[in-house]
Design a protein around this motif. Structure first.
Motif, PDB file in Angstrom:
ATOM      1  N   GLY A  91      -6.864  66.879  36.336  1.00 32.39           N
ATOM      2  CA  GLY A  91      -5.874  66.105  35.168  1.00 32.39           C
ATOM      3  C   GLY A  91      -6.205  65.899  33.818  1.00 32.39           C
ATOM      4  O   GLY A  91      -7.257  65.065  33.375  1.00 32.39           O
ATOM      5  N   ARG A  92      -6.088  67.154  33.420  1.00 31.41           N
ATOM      6  CA  ARG A  92      -6.065  67.580  31.953  1.00 31.41           C
ATOM      7  C   ARG A  92      -5.431  66.989  31.170  1.00 31.41           C
ATOM      8  O   ARG A  92      -4.286  66.679  31.916  1.00 31.41           O
ATOM      9  CB  ARG A  92      -5.585  69.247  31.960  1.00 31.41           C
ATOM     10  CG  ARG A  92      -5.603  69.839  31.050  1.00 31.41           C
ATOM     11  CD  ARG A  92      -5.649  71.794  30.204  1.00 31.41           C
ATOM     12  NE  ARG A  92      -5.684  72.060  28.665  1.00 31.41           N
ATOM     13  CZ  ARG A  92      -4.854  72.112  28.539  1.00 31.41           C
ATOM     14  NH1 ARG A  92      -3.687  72.222  29.104  1.00 31.41           N
ATOM     15  NH2 ARG A  92      -5.050  72.631  27.170  1.00 31.41           N
ATOM     16  N   LEU A  93      -5.897  66.164  29.752  1.00 33.73           N
ATOM     17  CA  LEU A  93      -4.773  65.604  29.250  1.00 33.73           C
ATOM     18  C   LEU A  93      -5.007  66.129  27.999  1.00 33.73           C
ATOM     19  O   LEU A  93      -5.912  65.542  26.940  1.00 33.73           O
ATOM     20  CB  LEU A  93      -5.006  63.826  29.026  1.00 33.73           C
ATOM     21  CG  LEU A  93      -4.456  63.188  28.917  1.00 33.73           C
ATOM     22  CD1 LEU A  93      -2.890  62.890  28.766  1.00 33.73           C
ATOM     23  CD2 LEU A  93      -5.491  61.653  28.797  1.00 33.73           C
ATOM     24  N   VAL A  94      -3.713  66.681  27.656  1.00 36.69           N
ATOM     25  CA  VAL A  94      -3.502  67.134  25.977  1.00 36.69           C
ATOM     26  C   VAL A  94      -2.565  66.211  25.253  1.00 36.69           C
ATOM     27  O   VAL A  94      -2.524  65.708  24.358  1.00 36.69           O
ATOM     28  CB  VAL A  94      -3.598  68.449  26.100  1.00 36.69           C
ATOM     29  CG1 VAL A  94      -3.107  69.150  25.375  1.00 36.69           C
ATOM     30  CG2 VAL A  94      -4.838  68.988  26.471  1.00 36.69           C
ATOM     31  N   ASP A  95      -1.395  67.108  26.610  1.00 37.79           N
ATOM     32  CA  ASP A  95      -0.167  66.669  25.620  1.00 37.79           C
ATOM     33  C   ASP A  95       0.181  65.285  24.828  1.00 37.79           C
ATOM     34  O   ASP A  95       0.855  64.651  24.571  1.00 37.79           O
ATOM     35  CB  ASP A  95       1.606  66.771  26.171  1.00 37.79           C
ATOM     36  CG  ASP A  95       1.872  68.282  25.922  1.00 37.79           C
ATOM     37  OD1 ASP A  95       0.919  69.175  24.900  1.00 37.79           O
ATOM     38  OD2 ASP A  95       2.156  69.089  26.804  1.00 37.79           O
ATOM     39  N   GLY A  96      -0.434  63.866  26.086  1.00 38.23           N
ATOM     40  CA  GLY A  96      -0.265  62.594  26.422  1.00 38.23           C
ATOM     41  C   GLY A  96      -0.894  62.341  25.142  1.00 38.23           C
ATOM     42  O   GLY A  96      -0.957  60.806  24.327  1.00 38.23           O
ATOM     43  N   LEU A  97      -2.281  62.931  24.416  1.00 44.47           N
ATOM     44  CA  LEU A  97      -3.059  62.049  24.029  1.00 44.47           C
ATOM     45  C   LEU A  97      -2.337  62.956  22.704  1.00 44.47           C
ATOM     46  O   LEU A  97      -2.438  61.882  21.405  1.00 44.47           O
ATOM     47  CB  LEU A  97      -4.686  62.742  23.571  1.00 44.47           C
ATOM     48  CG  LEU A  97      -5.473  62.436  25.554  1.00 44.47           C
ATOM     49  CD1 LEU A  97      -7.001  62.921  25.183  1.00 44.47           C
ATOM     50  CD2 LEU A  97      -5.156  60.759  25.235  1.00 44.47           C
ATOM     51  N   ASP A  98      -1.673  63.841  22.546  1.00 44.65           N
ATOM     52  CA  ASP A  98      -1.173  64.093  21.242  1.00 44.65           C
ATOM     53  C   ASP A  98      -0.443  63.607  20.754  1.00 44.65           C
ATOM     54  O   ASP A  98      -0.102  63.148  19.689  1.00 44.65           O
ATOM     55  CB  ASP A  98      -0.850  65.703  21.041  1.00 44.65           C
ATOM     56  CG  ASP A  98      -2.459  66.086  20.753  1.00 44.65           C
ATOM     57  OD1 ASP A  98      -3.428  66.320  21.167  1.00 44.65           O
ATOM     58  OD2 ASP A  98      -2.319  67.582  20.965  1.00 44.65           O
ATOM     59  N   LYS A  99       0.767  62.927  21.970  1.00 44.04           N
ATOM     60  CA  LYS A  99       2.331  62.751  21.609  1.00 44.04           C
ATOM     61  C   LYS A  99       2.299  61.528  21.483  1.00 44.04           C
ATOM     62  O   LYS A  99       3.298  60.779  21.679  1.00 44.04           O
ATOM     63  CB  LYS A  99       3.028  63.258  21.973  1.00 44.04           C
ATOM     64  CG  LYS A  99       3.024  65.480  21.576  1.00 44.04           C
ATOM     65  CD  LYS A  99       4.343  66.387  22.838  1.00 44.04           C
ATOM     66  CE  LYS A  99       3.775  67.331  21.892  1.00 44.04           C
ATOM     67  NZ  LYS A  99       4.524  68.249  22.892  1.00 44.04           N
ATOM     68  N   GLY A 100       1.578  60.999  23.153  1.00 44.06           N
ATOM     69  CA  GLY A 100       2.087  59.439  23.227  1.00 44.06           C
ATOM     70  C   GLY A 100       2.325  58.295  22.198  1.00 44.06           C
ATOM     71  O   GLY A 100       2.897  57.423  22.301  1.00 44.06           O
ATOM     72  N   PRO A 101       0.713  58.295  21.213  1.00 48.75           N
ATOM     73  CA  PRO A 101       0.904  56.969  20.266  1.00 48.75           C
ATOM     74  C   PRO A 101       1.965  57.294  19.419  1.00 48.75           C
ATOM     75  O   PRO A 101       2.203  56.064  19.400  1.00 48.75           O
ATOM     76  CB  PRO A 101      -0.253  57.600  19.189  1.00 48.75           C
ATOM     77  CG  PRO A 101      -1.281  58.124  20.631  1.00 48.75           C
ATOM     78  CD  PRO A 101      -0.313  59.384  21.392  1.00 48.75           C
ATOM     79  N   ASP A 102       2.411  58.342  19.530  1.00 54.77           N
ATOM     80  CA  ASP A 102       4.008  58.604  18.615  1.00 54.77           C
ATOM     81  C   ASP A 102       4.995  58.009  19.518  1.00 54.77           C
ATOM     82  O   ASP A 102       6.020  57.743  19.087  1.00 54.77           O
ATOM     83  CB  ASP A 102       3.878  60.095  17.929  1.00 54.77           C
ATOM     84  CG  ASP A 102       3.245  60.009  16.924  1.00 54.77           C
ATOM     85  OD1 ASP A 102       1.856  59.239  16.025  1.00 54.77           O
ATOM     86  OD2 ASP A 102       2.787  61.174  16.161  1.00 54.77           O
ATOM     87  N   LEU A 103       4.860  57.974  20.757  1.00 48.03           N
ATOM     88  CA  LEU A 103       5.861  57.840  21.537  1.00 48.03           C
ATOM     89  C   LEU A 103       6.166  55.862  21.895  1.00 48.03           C
ATOM     90  O   LEU A 103       6.643  55.892  22.509  1.00 48.03           O
ATOM     91  CB  LEU A 103       5.756  58.524  22.866  1.00 48.03           C
ATOM     92  CG  LEU A 103       6.013  59.799  22.440  1.00 48.03           C
ATOM     93  CD1 LEU A 103       5.995  60.733  23.610  1.00 48.03           C
ATOM     94  CD2 LEU A 103       8.367  60.322  22.179  1.00 48.03           C
ATOM     95  N   GLY A 104       5.092  55.832  21.499  1.00 44.47           N
ATOM     96  CA  GLY A 104       4.912  53.898  22.018  1.00 44.47           C
ATOM     97  C   GLY A 104       3.924  53.622  23.094  1.00 44.47           C
ATOM     98  O   GLY A 104       3.827  52.336  23.595  1.00 44.47           O
TER      99      GLY A 104
END
Length: 324
Positions: A293-306
């Protein structure tokens, strides 16, 4: 006079609001954004209204609808199955990888990478009819217990997510599972656990053959993976199988990033939901450095994608359906 009684009684019963559809969600921004989104797409007078036919919601399974630590539960099943098979036929353990799997040596399997995982799946899943395989899974779920919680694996579903699935369906959504897990594995328990029928489950699947076994037409699971439903494979499989871009997608890892990205890139109202495992006391806390369950891109980019990032420790008052 008797005919008037029900009418009189009905007028005396006070009006009550419907029960909270998300009782295990705390009153935080995450919950409020979910409710606001659902209200908007289901209100015919709203500019965000979406017809029921297009209210498609897709959910990852491992780490999103049920737990995934210390390893994926389907891998635990595969290891247990190999150990069982080896008791009657030790020759099945024909490689160091399979020997490690039968001993429950997760590190030994991980050392072999993706090829080792495929080898374990082939040895434990293939050569069976789909019906026999699913019977084996059901029997395992009835008896197996998680090493940390001692709960049955199908009680380690997340109560807040079960509520969310039900809430969406009550509001006219059709809910699907889109997971890297095996499609035949998930179809054993998903309807009972989540209310999602077999035909609304998309997952990884083995090669298969059509055979006549003892006079009966049979689908048999063969060695080899025909399709891996992970990463970019998820939106591809949604397009191929469902034929519509969802308006709601939920996941927990970078394996789900493409699915959420594709979902929220469409026109009109959209929601991406990421489950961030922050609760080291009631569950596990992991993200960037996790082997599962590695989570990197979601944390870095998710907020800016709403996207909505769910903080399990703060946003959920309860974790498992089987335990508070």
């Amino acid at each position: 006079m008797r005919r008037l009684i029900p009418i009189v009684v009905a007028t005396l019963i006070p009006f009550t609001l419907s029960a909270d559809p998300l009782p295990s969600w705390t009153d935080t921004e995450a919950r409020n954004r979910i409710v606001a989104f659902v209200d908007g797409v289901t209100d015919p007078d709203s500019d965000d209204y979406v017809t029921p036919a297009d209210r498609i919601a897709v959910f990852d399974n491992d780490g999103t609808l049920w737990a995934e630590q210390p390893v994926y539960f389907q891998l635990i099943f595969a290891m247990d199955k190999l150990a069982e098979l080896a008791e009657s036929d030790p020759s099945i353990l024909s490689s160091p990888t399979l020997e490690a799997a039968a001993k429950g040596d997760v590190e030994g399997i991980a050392a072999g990478g993706k090829e080792a995982l495929i080898e374990v799946v082939n040895a434990s899943h293939s050569g069976l009819s789909v019906a026999d395989f699913q019977t084996s899974v059901a029997e395992w779920l009835d008896t197996a217990r998680h090493p940390k919680t001692n709960l049955p694996y199908d009680q380690m579903t997340y109560q807040p997510m079960v509520e969310l699935l039900r809430y969406l369906r009550d509001e006219g959504f059709t809910t699907y599972i889109v997971s890297g897990g095996g499609i035949h594995f998930m179809r054993v328990f998903a309807e009972k656990a989540y209310g999602i029928p077999p035909e609304q489950i998309l997952g990884t699947y083995n090669d298969s053959t059509y055979e006549i076994v003892d006079g009966t037409p049979t689908i048999v699971k063969a060695p080899g993976l025909a399709f891996i439903d992970d990463k970019e494979g998820k939106p591809i499989n949604i397009d191929r199988t469902i034929g519509k871009r969802p308006i709601f997608a939920a996941g927990n890892s970078d394996g789900d990033f493409a699915m959420l990205e594709w979902t929220t890139a469409g026109t009109g109202p959209r929601m991406g939901l990421l489950i961030h495992h922050t609760d080291g006391e009631r569950e596990w806390a992991y993200d960037r450095d996790s082997h599962i369950g590695r989570l990197v891109d979601g944390l870095d980019k998710g907020p800016d994608l709403g996207w909505v990032i769910v903080d399990m420790a703060n946003d959920w008052s309860r974790i498992y359906t089987g335990k508070n």
